[in-house]
Motif scaffolding. Sequence first.
Motif, short mmCIF file in Angstrom:
data_model
loop_
_atom_site.label_atom_id
_atom_site.label_comp_id
_atom_site.label_asym_id
_atom_site.label_seq_id
_atom_site.Cartn_x
_atom_site.Cartn_y
_atom_site.Cartn_z
N CYS A 151 30.88 -41.10 -21.34
CA CYS A 151 29.58 -41.49 -20.79
C CYS A 151 29.72 -42.01 -19.36
N GLU A 152 28.59 -42.11 -18.69
CA GLU A 152 28.56 -42.81 -17.40
C GLU A 152 27.88 -44.16 -17.61
N VAL A 153 28.51 -45.20 -17.08
CA VAL A 153 28.01 -46.57 -17.22
C VAL A 153 27.71 -47.11 -15.83
N LEU A 154 26.44 -47.35 -15.58
CA LEU A 154 26.03 -47.84 -14.26
C LEU A 154 26.75 -49.13 -13.88
N SER A 155 27.06 -49.24 -12.62
CA SER A 155 27.84 -50.32 -11.99
C SER A 155 29.32 -50.20 -12.30
N SER A 156 29.75 -49.01 -12.68
CA SER A 156 31.17 -48.73 -12.83
C SER A 156 31.47 -47.27 -12.50
N THR A 157 30.81 -46.35 -13.20
CA THR A 157 31.12 -44.93 -13.00
C THR A 157 30.79 -44.48 -11.58
N GLU A 158 29.63 -44.90 -11.08
CA GLU A 158 29.20 -44.41 -9.76
C GLU A 158 29.93 -45.11 -8.61
N TRP A 159 30.66 -46.19 -8.91
CA TRP A 159 31.39 -46.92 -7.87
C TRP A 159 32.84 -46.47 -7.72
N MET A 160 33.26 -45.48 -8.50
CA MET A 160 34.62 -44.97 -8.40
C MET A 160 34.65 -43.86 -7.36
N TYR A 161 35.43 -44.06 -6.31
CA TYR A 161 35.50 -43.06 -5.23
C TYR A 161 36.92 -42.48 -5.17
N PRO A 162 37.10 -41.18 -4.93
CA PRO A 162 36.00 -40.21 -4.86
C PRO A 162 35.38 -40.02 -6.24
N GLN A 163 34.15 -39.62 -6.27
CA GLN A 163 33.43 -39.49 -7.53
C GLN A 163 34.15 -38.51 -8.46
N GLY A 164 34.44 -38.96 -9.66
CA GLY A 164 35.17 -38.10 -10.59
C GLY A 164 34.35 -37.63 -11.76
N PHE A 165 33.25 -38.33 -12.07
CA PHE A 165 32.45 -37.97 -13.24
C PHE A 165 31.60 -36.75 -12.94
N GLN A 166 31.91 -35.66 -13.62
CA GLN A 166 31.17 -34.41 -13.44
C GLN A 166 30.62 -33.99 -14.80
N PRO A 167 29.35 -34.27 -15.09
CA PRO A 167 28.82 -33.98 -16.41
C PRO A 167 28.76 -32.49 -16.72
N ASN A 168 29.05 -32.17 -17.98
CA ASN A 168 28.92 -30.79 -18.43
C ASN A 168 28.18 -30.70 -19.76
N MET A 169 27.54 -31.81 -20.15
CA MET A 169 26.66 -31.81 -21.32
C MET A 169 25.53 -32.80 -21.08
N TYR A 170 24.33 -32.42 -21.46
CA TYR A 170 23.16 -33.27 -21.26
C TYR A 170 22.42 -33.46 -22.58
N ALA A 220 17.07 -37.65 -19.27
CA ALA A 220 18.28 -37.16 -19.93
C ALA A 220 19.41 -38.17 -19.72
N GLU A 221 20.42 -38.07 -20.57
CA GLU A 221 21.70 -38.74 -20.35
C GLU A 221 22.75 -37.66 -20.20
N ALA A 222 23.74 -37.93 -19.34
CA ALA A 222 24.75 -36.93 -19.03
C ALA A 222 26.11 -37.37 -19.55
N PHE A 223 26.92 -36.39 -19.96
CA PHE A 223 28.23 -36.67 -20.55
C PHE A 223 29.26 -35.65 -20.07
N GLN A 224 30.51 -36.02 -20.21
CA GLN A 224 31.60 -35.06 -20.05
C GLN A 224 32.18 -34.80 -21.43
N VAL A 225 32.32 -33.53 -21.77
CA VAL A 225 32.96 -33.17 -23.03
C VAL A 225 34.47 -33.36 -22.87
N VAL A 226 35.02 -34.27 -23.62
CA VAL A 226 36.46 -34.52 -23.59
C VAL A 226 37.16 -33.61 -24.57
#
Length: 230
Positions: A151-170, A220-226
């Motif tokens: 999942c992406e958790v606001l105030s953590s996921t979006e603050w990681m640079y360079p951005q690594g979270f790339q959703p592939n499921m919604y 929507a909520e976005a996720f990465q399939v692990v």
Amino acid sequence: MKPATVLLVFAHPDDEVLGCGGTIAKLSEEGARVFTLILGEGITSRQSHREPNLVAKELADLKNSAFEANKRIGVDPEGVYLCHLPDNRFDTVPLLDIIKQIEKYIEKVHPTIIFTHSQYDLNIDHQITYKAVLTATRPQPSHPVKEIYACEVLSSTEWMYPQGFQPNMYSLLSEKHISAKIEALKCYSSEIRSYPHPRSIEGVECLAKWRGLQVGCNYAEAFQVVRRIL
């Protein structure tokens, strides 16, 4: 088809709502059995030195908030488990101890699906939780977990640079589902911040709308399939 059994594995109280609260409200409505495992105690990282006894009331209030928040997204309070690891200090705990906690609850509830943190989060506890989940769910014969979503958790996921979270499921959410997520988040009053902080009510709504725009719906909520084993 037998309803799914879902285990949420998150580091801190409120992460589970931020990461997948709307989706859990949706799955609960569809008949899924959902359990929540929160590994960390929360709050104590705000102290200069960790002294849980000095914030015992605040920790008790946060625990009660977790029960109420999960109830609002369809999780029975008896299915909410808290482990009280030191807040933002998971790196001081042997990884094996964290893995064994997760394994204990996998054995208890036999989930087929796990939602957890992204490996790309800024928060160290989130990173370690992700790693521990992967280790605890190593694919073996008869292991119950077939699907893992980050999942992406606001105030953590979006603050990681360079951005690594790339959703592939919604997960497409209705007004009802996003409202349940917002009401659940309001239970964590000590964790909510004022807009434009990302961990604000408005911030959560903005993200849900943005993810919705990406897939042609209102929310929507976005996720990465692990991992997904069919």
